[in-house]
Motif scaffolding. Sequence first.
Motif, PDB file in Angstrom:
ATOM      1  N   HIS A 259      47.662  22.709 -66.620  1.00 19.90           N
ATOM      2  CA  HIS A 259      47.144  21.850 -67.681  1.00 19.90           C
ATOM      3  C   HIS A 259      45.631  21.771 -67.704  1.00 19.90           C
ATOM      4  O   HIS A 259      45.058  21.197 -68.615  1.00 19.90           O
ATOM      5  CB  HIS A 259      47.735  20.434 -67.576  1.00 19.90           C
ATOM      6  CG  HIS A 259      49.051  20.329 -68.270  1.00 19.90           C
ATOM      7  ND1 HIS A 259      50.131  21.067 -67.904  1.00 19.90           N
ATOM      8  CD2 HIS A 259      49.441  19.571 -69.338  1.00 19.90           C
ATOM      9  CE1 HIS A 259      51.150  20.778 -68.712  1.00 19.90           C
ATOM     10  NE2 HIS A 259      50.753  19.872 -69.591  1.00 19.90           N
ATOM     11  N   MET A 277      47.232  24.413 -73.392  1.00 14.64           N
ATOM     12  CA  MET A 277      47.351  24.561 -71.944  1.00 14.64           C
ATOM     13  C   MET A 277      46.171  25.395 -71.439  1.00 14.64           C
ATOM     14  O   MET A 277      45.471  26.049 -72.210  1.00 14.64           O
ATOM     15  CB  MET A 277      48.677  25.261 -71.605  1.00 14.64           C
ATOM     16  CG  MET A 277      49.899  24.606 -72.217  1.00 14.64           C
ATOM     17  SD  MET A 277      50.352  23.077 -71.419  1.00 14.64           S
ATOM     18  CE  MET A 277      51.097  23.696 -69.913  1.00 14.64           C
ATOM     19  N   HIS A 292      54.607  14.720 -73.883  1.00 10.96           N
ATOM     20  CA  HIS A 292      55.853  15.263 -73.328  1.00 10.96           C
ATOM     21  C   HIS A 292      55.879  15.010 -71.822  1.00 10.96           C
ATOM     22  O   HIS A 292      54.897  14.558 -71.237  1.00 10.96           O
ATOM     23  CB  HIS A 292      56.027  16.756 -73.658  1.00 10.96           C
ATOM     24  CG  HIS A 292      54.981  17.661 -73.077  1.00 10.96           C
ATOM     25  ND1 HIS A 292      54.991  19.029 -73.246  1.00 10.96           N
ATOM     26  CD2 HIS A 292      53.876  17.401 -72.330  1.00 10.96           C
ATOM     27  CE1 HIS A 292      53.946  19.562 -72.619  1.00 10.96           C
ATOM     28  NE2 HIS A 292      53.260  18.603 -72.055  1.00 10.96           N
ATOM     29  N   HIS A 300      52.694  12.651 -70.319  1.00  9.81           N
ATOM     30  CA  HIS A 300      51.269  12.746 -70.662  1.00  9.81           C
ATOM     31  C   HIS A 300      51.128  13.255 -72.092  1.00  9.81           C
ATOM     32  O   HIS A 300      52.089  13.747 -72.676  1.00  9.81           O
ATOM     33  CB  HIS A 300      50.530  13.668 -69.681  1.00  9.81           C
ATOM     34  CG  HIS A 300      51.055  15.066 -69.687  1.00  9.81           C
ATOM     35  ND1 HIS A 300      51.914  15.538 -68.735  1.00  9.81           N
ATOM     36  CD2 HIS A 300      50.872  16.089 -70.563  1.00  9.81           C
ATOM     37  CE1 HIS A 300      52.232  16.804 -69.007  1.00  9.81           C
ATOM     38  NE2 HIS A 300      51.615  17.150 -70.120  1.00  9.81           N
ATOM     39  N   HIS A 302      48.781  15.502 -75.111  1.00  9.49           N
ATOM     40  CA  HIS A 302      47.809  16.553 -75.416  1.00  9.49           C
ATOM     41  C   HIS A 302      47.061  16.136 -76.684  1.00  9.49           C
ATOM     42  O   HIS A 302      47.706  15.754 -77.670  1.00  9.49           O
ATOM     43  CB  HIS A 302      48.507  17.899 -75.644  1.00  9.49           C
ATOM     44  CG  HIS A 302      49.030  18.495 -74.379  1.00  9.49           C
ATOM     45  ND1 HIS A 302      48.316  19.405 -73.647  1.00  9.49           N
ATOM     46  CD2 HIS A 302      50.174  18.271 -73.685  1.00  9.49           C
ATOM     47  CE1 HIS A 302      49.000  19.733 -72.570  1.00  9.49           C
ATOM     48  NE2 HIS A 302      50.137  19.052 -72.562  1.00  9.49           N
TER      49      HIS A 302
END
Length: 339
Positions: A259, A277, A292, A300, A302
């Motif tokens: 990540h 990612m 997700h 967490h 994004h």
Amino acid sequence: MSKVQMFRRFRFRGPAKYFAVLALACLPSGAASQNVDARLETVMQFFAGATVVSSPTVVECKLSGGTETACFSITFTDDPEGDTPGPWCPRNVDDGADAGGIWLQDGVVHDVDGAFIERLAEFYGDTNWQLHDPETGAVRFTGTLEACEAAARPNVDPAYQNHCVECLPEYMPDGASVTYVIPIDPGEPDQLSPTRTGSGVAYNGVRLDGPAPVDAILGAYTIAPFDDCGGHVNLHVGYHYHAVTECLNNGPEADVPEHGPQIGIAMDGYPIFKHLMADGLVPAELDQCNGHLGEDGTYHYHAGAAGSNAILGCLRAETGCTLNDPDAPCDATARRPGP
Ligand SMILES: [Zn+2]
Ligand SMILES: [Zn+2]
């Protein structure tokens, strides 16, 4: 004296071990206090590069869904650490992209250069757009604190229609700060909370805001560009982001495989990572709030794509508060809990 008053009276700025003492007074069990201790340590490390006015303390808080729990409270100056904000509005239609910031429309990041200003009527299919003097090419922009106040509000002063709106960091009062009160233990990620108090806070101490109110801005024939880092200034919270761009590349590495660096902490306490990612691939199975479960079973987010005008469009757990007064109590159920 309530526990919150007690915490305020002893506003420790020292090592994390002191927080454990406070946590024991606040929370029922020794195991929970160890969690609090660890969490504060993590928070302090995460914001090591930010301009922290006061180190994290434990406070009582009432979250957006009414849950009363323990939060950490941390206060930053309104100045970003590292990047110098701006520029936002080009001064002439001849100016190139380096003289202006960016604008977000339909998922696309547009450079606000002179040519963009010049073709706004075409861009929006509305001949009322006219942000420049057609004879001199000069761009009309808000050049004073008063103009910023009148133009950067939901009901834009009609005198500033057809202006490029930019508020400068120096318009903020000296010593302005923003305090974030965020749950120590995020609740289960099973809700949909609005980003009313923002999406979260970045590792450099800058607010990660909710979506910019683009309809109100465009409805007054104004644009309020973001700088190339996705930020601009309002007089409530100072400099803040509406997009995550390549500027936020130096966050601390988090312990989530593949990540890359963590860019922020959301207002519900969950971590925020970059849009993609570390290998450039799109994260799998994101929910409607861009979150997700990772391989390790922890939740967490994004950040949304830079052009989306949604760092986070919603949050999955109850949220805390952003406050202008660092000592104000956090009641996120209040109609207007903060800036
Ligand atoms: Zn804004
Ligand atoms: Zn992920």
